[in-house]
Design a protein around this motif. Structure first.
Motif, PDB file in Angstrom:
ATOM      1  N   UNK A  86       0.846  -1.205   0.000  1.00 12.18           N
ATOM      2  CA  UNK A  86       0.000   0.000   0.000  1.00 12.18           C
ATOM      3  C   UNK A  86       0.882   1.256   0.000  1.00 12.18           C
ATOM      4  N   UNK A  87       1.908   1.260   0.843  1.00  9.13           N
ATOM      5  CA  UNK A  87       2.812   2.414   0.920  1.00  9.13           C
ATOM      6  C   UNK A  87       3.584   2.584  -0.391  1.00  9.13           C
ATOM      7  N   UNK A  88       4.017   1.488  -0.985  1.00  9.84           N
ATOM      8  CA  UNK A  88       4.754   1.551  -2.249  1.00  9.84           C
ATOM      9  C   UNK A  88       3.887   2.163  -3.339  1.00  9.84           C
ATOM     10  N   UNK A  89       2.623   1.730  -3.416  1.00 13.22           N
ATOM     11  CA  UNK A  89       1.773   2.279  -4.472  1.00 13.22           C
ATOM     12  C   UNK A  89       1.496   3.759  -4.230  1.00 13.22           C
ATOM     13  N   UNK A  90       1.415   4.184  -2.965  1.00 15.93           N
ATOM     14  CA  UNK A  90       1.227   5.621  -2.691  1.00 15.93           C
ATOM     15  C   UNK A  90       2.429   6.443  -3.160  1.00 15.93           C
ATOM     16  N   UNK A  91       3.618   5.922  -2.943  1.00 12.65           N
ATOM     17  CA  UNK A  91       4.831   6.625  -3.389  1.00 12.65           C
ATOM     18  C   UNK A  91       4.847   6.724  -4.917  1.00 12.65           C
ATOM     19  N   UNK A  92       4.549   5.625  -5.589  1.00 14.35           N
ATOM     20  CA  UNK A  92       4.511   5.641  -7.052  1.00 14.35           C
ATOM     21  C   UNK A  92       3.450   6.612  -7.564  1.00 14.35           C
ATOM     22  N   UNK A  93       2.322   6.657  -6.868  1.00 16.45           N
ATOM     23  CA  UNK A  93       1.246   7.586  -7.214  1.00 16.45           C
ATOM     24  C   UNK A  93       1.747   9.028  -7.097  1.00 16.45           C
ATOM     25  N   UNK A  94       2.425   9.318  -5.999  1.00 18.03           N
ATOM     26  CA  UNK A  94       2.927  10.672  -5.753  1.00 18.03           C
ATOM     27  C   UNK A  94       3.956  11.097  -6.795  1.00 18.03           C
ATOM     28  N   UNK A  95       4.725  10.164  -7.306  1.00 18.79           N
ATOM     29  CA  UNK A  95       5.794  10.487  -8.251  1.00 18.79           C
ATOM     30  C   UNK A  95       5.289  10.782  -9.662  1.00 18.79           C
ATOM     31  N   UNK A  96       4.134  10.245 -10.031  1.00 21.30           N
ATOM     32  CA  UNK A  96       3.696  10.339 -11.423  1.00 21.30           C
ATOM     33  C   UNK A  96       3.533  11.784 -11.901  1.00 21.30           C
ATOM     34  N   UNK A  97       2.819  12.612 -11.168  1.00 16.56           N
ATOM     35  CA  UNK A  97       2.544  13.980 -11.631  1.00 16.56           C
ATOM     36  C   UNK A  97       3.823  14.791 -11.828  1.00 16.56           C
ATOM     37  N   UNK A  98       4.763  14.781 -10.887  1.00 16.29           N
ATOM     38  CA  UNK A  98       6.007  15.530 -11.142  1.00 16.29           C
ATOM     39  C   UNK A  98       6.780  14.996 -12.354  1.00 16.29           C
ATOM     40  N   UNK A  99       6.767  13.679 -12.558  1.00 16.15           N
ATOM     41  CA  UNK A  99       7.471  13.121 -13.714  1.00 16.15           C
ATOM     42  C   UNK A  99       6.781  13.560 -15.004  1.00 16.15           C
ATOM     43  N   UNK A 100       5.458  13.434 -15.045  1.00 21.98           N
ATOM     44  CA  UNK A 100       4.713  13.740 -16.268  1.00 21.98           C
ATOM     45  C   UNK A 100       4.674  15.238 -16.546  1.00 21.98           C
ATOM     46  N   UNK A 101       4.209  16.012 -15.569  1.00 22.76           N
ATOM     47  CA  UNK A 101       4.040  17.446 -15.793  1.00 22.76           C
ATOM     48  C   UNK A 101       5.277  18.257 -15.417  1.00 22.76           C
ATOM     49  N   UNK A 102       5.879  17.947 -14.282  1.00 22.75           N
ATOM     50  CA  UNK A 102       7.025  18.734 -13.829  1.00 22.75           C
ATOM     51  C   UNK A 102       8.232  18.603 -14.744  1.00 22.75           C
ATOM     52  N   UNK A 116       3.012   1.363 -10.960  1.00 21.54           N
ATOM     53  CA  UNK A 116       1.926   1.702 -10.035  1.00 21.54           C
ATOM     54  C   UNK A 116       0.757   0.751 -10.228  1.00 21.54           C
ATOM     55  N   UNK A 117       0.362   0.514 -11.469  1.00 25.99           N
ATOM     56  CA  UNK A 117      -0.756  -0.392 -11.768  1.00 25.99           C
ATOM     57  C   UNK A 117      -0.477  -1.777 -11.177  1.00 25.99           C
ATOM     58  N   UNK A 118       0.735  -2.272 -11.356  1.00 27.57           N
ATOM     59  CA  UNK A 118       1.110  -3.572 -10.788  1.00 27.57           C
ATOM     60  C   UNK A 118       1.072  -3.539  -9.263  1.00 27.57           C
ATOM     61  N   UNK A 119       1.575  -2.452  -8.680  1.00 24.02           N
ATOM     62  CA  UNK A 119       1.592  -2.326  -7.216  1.00 24.02           C
ATOM     63  C   UNK A 119       0.170  -2.280  -6.650  1.00 24.02           C
ATOM     64  N   UNK A 120      -0.742  -1.613  -7.347  1.00 32.18           N
ATOM     65  CA  UNK A 120      -2.137  -1.601  -6.898  1.00 32.18           C
ATOM     66  C   UNK A 120      -2.690  -3.022  -6.950  1.00 32.18           C
ATOM     67  N   UNK A 121      -2.392  -3.751  -8.017  1.00 33.27           N
ATOM     68  CA  UNK A 121      -2.843  -5.140  -8.128  1.00 33.27           C
ATOM     69  C   UNK A 121      -2.339  -6.007  -6.988  1.00 33.27           C
ATOM     70  N   UNK A 122      -1.061  -5.862  -6.660  1.00 32.15           N
ATOM     71  CA  UNK A 122      -0.485  -6.616  -5.534  1.00 32.15           C
ATOM     72  C   UNK A 122      -1.197  -6.218  -4.242  1.00 32.15           C
ATOM     73  N   UNK A 123      -1.441  -4.925  -4.070  1.00 30.12           N
ATOM     74  CA  UNK A 123      -2.113  -4.448  -2.864  1.00 30.12           C
ATOM     75  C   UNK A 123      -3.516  -5.034  -2.761  1.00 30.12           C
ATOM     76  N   UNK A 124      -4.253  -5.038  -3.850  1.00 25.08           N
ATOM     77  CA  UNK A 124      -5.599  -5.627  -3.852  1.00 25.08           C
ATOM     78  C   UNK A 124      -5.527  -7.099  -3.462  1.00 25.08           C
ATOM     79  N   UNK A 125      -4.590  -7.828  -4.057  1.00 20.90           N
ATOM     80  CA  UNK A 125      -4.456  -9.256  -3.743  1.00 20.90           C
ATOM     81  C   UNK A 125      -4.100  -9.485  -2.273  1.00 20.90           C
ATOM     82  N   UNK A 126      -3.238  -8.643  -1.717  1.00 22.78           N
ATOM     83  CA  UNK A 126      -2.847  -8.800  -0.316  1.00 22.78           C
ATOM     84  C   UNK A 126      -3.929  -8.306   0.645  1.00 22.78           C
TER      85      UNK A 126
END
Length: 159
Positions: A86-102, A116-126
């Motif tokens: 869950x924490x890993x996917x939050x970090x990946x989520x936070x990074x996307x906007x600065x990478x894309x727009x910033x 991120x998509x894979x990390x969300x999938x792992x989180x859902x499964x866990x």
């Protein structure tokens, strides 16, 4: 009824750290958002791209669901590998906007969002064995990120 579950408070106040973590992810992502609406509109994008105004309301609802899901799992199991995912996917989520727009690095943002998509999938499964509700709360998020991944790929290819 006890005020604790396995040593953890049952109070609604215990959701605050999850709300704070999600808000931090949103704020970190939001640091690069100033002026992104105009930048987004200026990009070559597919006809199915949503209008810029849609992102704020969608993410507000999704972030609330993400916080609630994390809290539900924590209440039942404490900090486990599920919450690490869950924490890993939050970090990946936070990074996307600065990478894309910033940084305007659409290809690198695509790599981030795929992971991120894979990390969300792992989180859902866990989350599922711990709380089916928590896992279910993440499904709209996973669906939106699926859509966002396709949009990111289309924008990367067109720009």
């Amino acid at each position: 009824m006890s005020s604790h579950v396995a040593g953890r408070p049952r109070s609604w106040w215990s959701i605050a750290p999850f709300g704070a973590a999600v808000a931090a992810a949103a704020l970190i992502g939001g640091l690069g958002v100033a002026g992104t609406s105009a930048e987004y509109r200026s990009l070559n994008q597919p006809a199915w791209a949503p209008p810029p105004w849609l992102f704020g309301p969608v993410w507000t609802v999704l972030y609330a669901m993400i916080a609630l899901a994390g809290w539900l799992v924590w209440r039942r199991s404490g900090w486990t590998p599920a919450l690490t995912a869950y924490a890993v996917q939050l970090v990946l989520n936070a990074l996307w906007t600065p990478i894309f727009f910033g940084f305007g690095r659409y290809g690198l943002a695509l790599v981030d969002i795929v992971v991120l998509w894979l990390a969300i999938g792992v989180t859902v499964l866990l989350f599922r064995p711990v709380s089916r509700l928590a896992a279910g709360l993440l499904l709209p998020y996973w669906a939106w990120v699926s859509f966002a991944t396709a949009l990111n790929a289309a924008i990367w290819l067109a720009n």
